[in-house]
Design a protein around this motif. Structure first.
Motif, PDB file in Angstrom:
ATOM      1  N   ILE A 234       0.996  -1.108   0.019  1.00  0.00           N
ATOM      2  CA  ILE A 234      -0.132  -0.062   0.081  1.00  0.00           C
ATOM      3  C   ILE A 234       0.929   1.225  -0.045  1.00  0.00           C
ATOM      4  O   ILE A 234       1.832   1.343   0.641  1.00  0.00           O
ATOM      5  CB  ILE A 234      -0.831   0.039   1.298  1.00  0.00           C
ATOM      6  CG1 ILE A 234      -2.017  -1.244   1.180  1.00  0.00           C
ATOM      7  CG2 ILE A 234      -1.736   1.401   1.460  1.00  0.00           C
ATOM      8  CD1 ILE A 234      -2.822  -1.153   2.178  1.00  0.00           C
ATOM      9  N   VAL A 235       0.463   2.311  -0.775  1.00  0.00           N
ATOM     10  CA  VAL A 235       1.131   3.592  -0.728  1.00  0.00           C
ATOM     11  C   VAL A 235       0.017   4.272  -0.473  1.00  0.00           C
ATOM     12  O   VAL A 235      -1.177   4.196  -0.806  1.00  0.00           O
ATOM     13  CB  VAL A 235       1.756   4.087  -2.344  1.00  0.00           C
ATOM     14  CG1 VAL A 235       2.768   2.883  -2.649  1.00  0.00           C
ATOM     15  CG2 VAL A 235       0.840   4.018  -3.211  1.00  0.00           C
ATOM     16  N   VAL A 236       0.467   5.375   0.451  1.00  0.00           N
ATOM     17  CA  VAL A 236      -0.657   6.424   0.767  1.00  0.00           C
ATOM     18  C   VAL A 236      -0.045   7.849  -0.104  1.00  0.00           C
ATOM     19  O   VAL A 236       1.123   8.067  -0.157  1.00  0.00           O
ATOM     20  CB  VAL A 236      -0.588   6.832   2.229  1.00  0.00           C
ATOM     21  CG1 VAL A 236      -1.302   7.975   2.755  1.00  0.00           C
ATOM     22  CG2 VAL A 236      -0.715   5.608   2.998  1.00  0.00           C
ATOM     23  N   ILE A 237      -1.178   8.380  -0.398  1.00  0.00           N
ATOM     24  CA  ILE A 237      -0.913   9.721  -1.362  1.00  0.00           C
ATOM     25  C   ILE A 237      -1.081  10.721  -0.314  1.00  0.00           C
ATOM     26  O   ILE A 237      -2.484  11.043   0.115  1.00  0.00           O
ATOM     27  CB  ILE A 237      -2.028   9.870  -2.402  1.00  0.00           C
ATOM     28  CG1 ILE A 237      -2.001   8.396  -3.366  1.00  0.00           C
ATOM     29  CG2 ILE A 237      -1.472  10.816  -3.435  1.00  0.00           C
ATOM     30  CD1 ILE A 237      -0.667   7.927  -3.797  1.00  0.00           C
TER      31      ILE A 237
ATOM     32  N   THR B  39       7.050  11.530  -6.201  1.00  0.00           N
ATOM     33  CA  THR B  39       5.822  12.186  -6.832  1.00  0.00           C
ATOM     34  C   THR B  39       5.156  11.188  -7.328  1.00  0.00           C
ATOM     35  O   THR B  39       5.540   9.926  -7.795  1.00  0.00           O
ATOM     36  CB  THR B  39       6.110  13.124  -7.756  1.00  0.00           C
ATOM     37  OG1 THR B  39       6.868  12.659  -9.099  1.00  0.00           O
ATOM     38  CG2 THR B  39       7.238  14.412  -7.376  1.00  0.00           C
ATOM     39  N   VAL B  40       3.698  11.391  -7.637  1.00  0.00           N
ATOM     40  CA  VAL B  40       2.877  10.702  -8.271  1.00  0.00           C
ATOM     41  C   VAL B  40       3.526  10.264  -9.678  1.00  0.00           C
ATOM     42  O   VAL B  40       3.347   8.882 -10.308  1.00  0.00           O
ATOM     43  CB  VAL B  40       1.433  10.990  -8.507  1.00  0.00           C
ATOM     44  CG1 VAL B  40       0.547  10.355  -9.320  1.00  0.00           C
ATOM     45  CG2 VAL B  40       0.743  11.128  -7.107  1.00  0.00           C
ATOM     46  N   ALA B  41       3.661  10.969 -10.342  1.00  0.00           N
ATOM     47  CA  ALA B  41       4.087  10.992 -11.772  1.00  0.00           C
ATOM     48  C   ALA B  41       5.501   9.917 -11.869  1.00  0.00           C
ATOM     49  O   ALA B  41       5.758   9.396 -12.652  1.00  0.00           O
ATOM     50  CB  ALA B  41       4.473  12.327 -12.399  1.00  0.00           C
TER      51      ALA B  41
ATOM     52  N   VAL C 279      -5.729   7.549  -0.653  1.00  0.00           N
ATOM     53  CA  VAL C 279      -5.589   9.067  -0.850  1.00  0.00           C
ATOM     54  C   VAL C 279      -5.879   9.507   0.667  1.00  0.00           C
ATOM     55  O   VAL C 279      -6.694   9.601   1.140  1.00  0.00           O
ATOM     56  CB  VAL C 279      -6.435   9.432  -1.606  1.00  0.00           C
ATOM     57  CG1 VAL C 279      -6.313  11.143  -1.865  1.00  0.00           C
ATOM     58  CG2 VAL C 279      -6.551   8.828  -3.063  1.00  0.00           C
ATOM     59  N   GLY C 280      -4.470   9.940   1.274  1.00  0.00           N
ATOM     60  CA  GLY C 280      -4.407  10.676   2.127  1.00  0.00           C
ATOM     61  C   GLY C 280      -4.772  11.946   2.580  1.00  0.00           C
ATOM     62  O   GLY C 280      -4.079  12.831   3.062  1.00  0.00           O
ATOM     63  N   VAL C 281      -5.759  12.636   1.988  1.00  0.00           N
ATOM     64  CA  VAL C 281      -6.219  13.986   1.728  1.00  0.00           C
ATOM     65  C   VAL C 281      -7.769  13.868   2.381  1.00  0.00           C
ATOM     66  O   VAL C 281      -8.626  13.088   1.952  1.00  0.00           O
ATOM     67  CB  VAL C 281      -6.226  14.350   0.389  1.00  0.00           C
ATOM     68  CG1 VAL C 281      -6.820  15.733   0.222  1.00  0.00           C
ATOM     69  CG2 VAL C 281      -4.754  14.318  -0.098  1.00  0.00           C
ATOM     70  N   SER C 282      -7.822  14.860   3.311  1.00  0.00           N
ATOM     71  CA  SER C 282      -9.232  15.038   3.784  1.00  0.00           C
ATOM     72  C   SER C 282     -10.196  15.802   3.361  1.00  0.00           C
ATOM     73  O   SER C 282     -11.358  15.294   3.510  1.00  0.00           O
ATOM     74  CB  SER C 282      -9.044  15.504   5.448  1.00  0.00           C
ATOM     75  OG  SER C 282      -8.530  16.913   5.296  1.00  0.00           O
ATOM     76  N   ASP C 283      -9.990  16.550   2.443  1.00  0.00           N
ATOM     77  CA  ASP C 283     -10.753  17.269   1.578  1.00  0.00           C
ATOM     78  C   ASP C 283     -11.562  16.362   0.592  1.00  0.00           C
ATOM     79  O   ASP C 283     -11.033  15.816  -0.238  1.00  0.00           O
ATOM     80  CB  ASP C 283     -10.227  18.595   0.727  1.00  0.00           C
ATOM     81  CG  ASP C 283     -11.067  19.227   0.083  1.00  0.00           C
ATOM     82  OD1 ASP C 283     -11.987  20.145   0.573  1.00  0.00           O
ATOM     83  OD2 ASP C 283     -11.331  19.016  -1.153  1.00  0.00           O
TER      84      ASP C 283
END
Ligand SMILES: CC(C)(COP(=O)(O)OP(=O)(O)OC[C@H]1O[C@@H](n2cnc3c(N)ncnc32)[C@H](O)[C@@H]1OP(=O)(O)O)[C@@H](O)C(=O)NCCC(=O)NCCS
Length: 228
Positions: free
Chosen positions: A9-12, A64-66, A79-83
């Motif tokens: 698992i990777v977390v973004i 980076t993602v790319a 995806v570790g982003v709350s918004d």
């Protein structure tokens, strides 16, 4: 232990939310050896302080993602982003490369017939009653309570210690603030925000910010949802 290799698992996202999700992943790995392996955290623009915090926690920063070798390294992502809006955008950009992972902290409890969509994360202390349905990429923070027969749609975030009552329908891309309460059987429309500590006593239309006790609509919609 199983004969299957662990799910890589990777977390973004290296902000606070991403690092908390990395810790959920590590907690799952401790509780269920061999089930998951946290590879590290990806972020296109990590802040220096967040990188330092990753390093001190012993979590790898992967770039980076790319730059990440999606096609040659079998892994799933969270995806570790709350918004909710940003999380949707990032998740949609990754579907061609990878598949979402679902994580439930070992200190959360799930009732019978609970359905979790791909990419869901349930933090420590969350309590899900019976016959709850979470859509894709729903995040429930620490100590959230979700009542029986509740439905929470895709990309919604429920912040710490909020209560989403029985028979409620929380739409897609909603932010339920910390300590808020949505009373039983109410509906919260897509894209709305329930402010921290608000109490929702009636239905909330789509794309509306409600605050206070009892919660009332603010207009126009505020842009800030959360900070990480
Ligand atoms: C409601 C909310 C979206 C407003 O965000 P914002 O527009 O950036 O808020 P501001 O700080 O600019 O405040 C705007 C106004 O709303 C008021 N306000 C902000 N949060 C409020 C809340 N939870 N309840 C009641 N009023 C609130 C402010 O006092 C201010 O009032 P004023 O215009 O009379 O001065 C945000 O405060 C919130 O509650 N977000 C929920 C997310 C959350 O809980 N995050 C915690 C991390 S888990």
């Amino acid at each position: 232990m199983t004969d299957e290799p662990p799910e890589n698992i990777v977390v973004i996202g290296s902000g606070g939310h991403g690092r908390e999700i990395a810790e959920v992943c590590l907690a799952v790995a401790r509780a269920e050896p061999g089930r998951v392996h946290l590879v590290g955290v990806i972020d296109d623009g990590p802040r220096a302080g967040d990188l330092a915090r990753l390093i001190s926690a012993g979590i790898a920063y992967l770039g980076t993602v790319a730059a990440w070798p999606w096609s040659s390294y079998a892994c799933s992502f969270v995806v570790g982003v709350s918004d909710p809006t940003a999380r949707r955008r990032i998740a949609n950009s990754l579907v061609a490369h990878s598949r979402p992972a679902t994580l439930v902290h070992p200190d959360a409890t799930l009732g019978s017939q609970v359905a979790l969509g791909p990419g869901c994360v349930v933090f420590a202390g969350a309590r899900l009653s019976t016959t709850v349905r979470l859509g894709a990429h729903v995040h429930l923070y620490h100590n959230v309570t979700v009542g029986s027969d509740a439905v929470v749609d895709d990309f919604t975030t429920v912040c710490s210690a909020a209560t989403v009552g029985s028979g409620t329908h929380t739409g897609a891309g909603v932010m339920v603030g910390a300590g808020a309460v949505v009373l039983d059987q109410r509906r919260v429309g897509d894209g709305s925000t329930v402010a921290a500590a608000a109490c929702v006593v009636g239905d909330v239309p789509p794309d509306t910010v409600v605050t206070g006790v009892p919660a009332t609509a603010r207009s126009p919609k505020h842009s800030l949802r959360a900070t990480s």
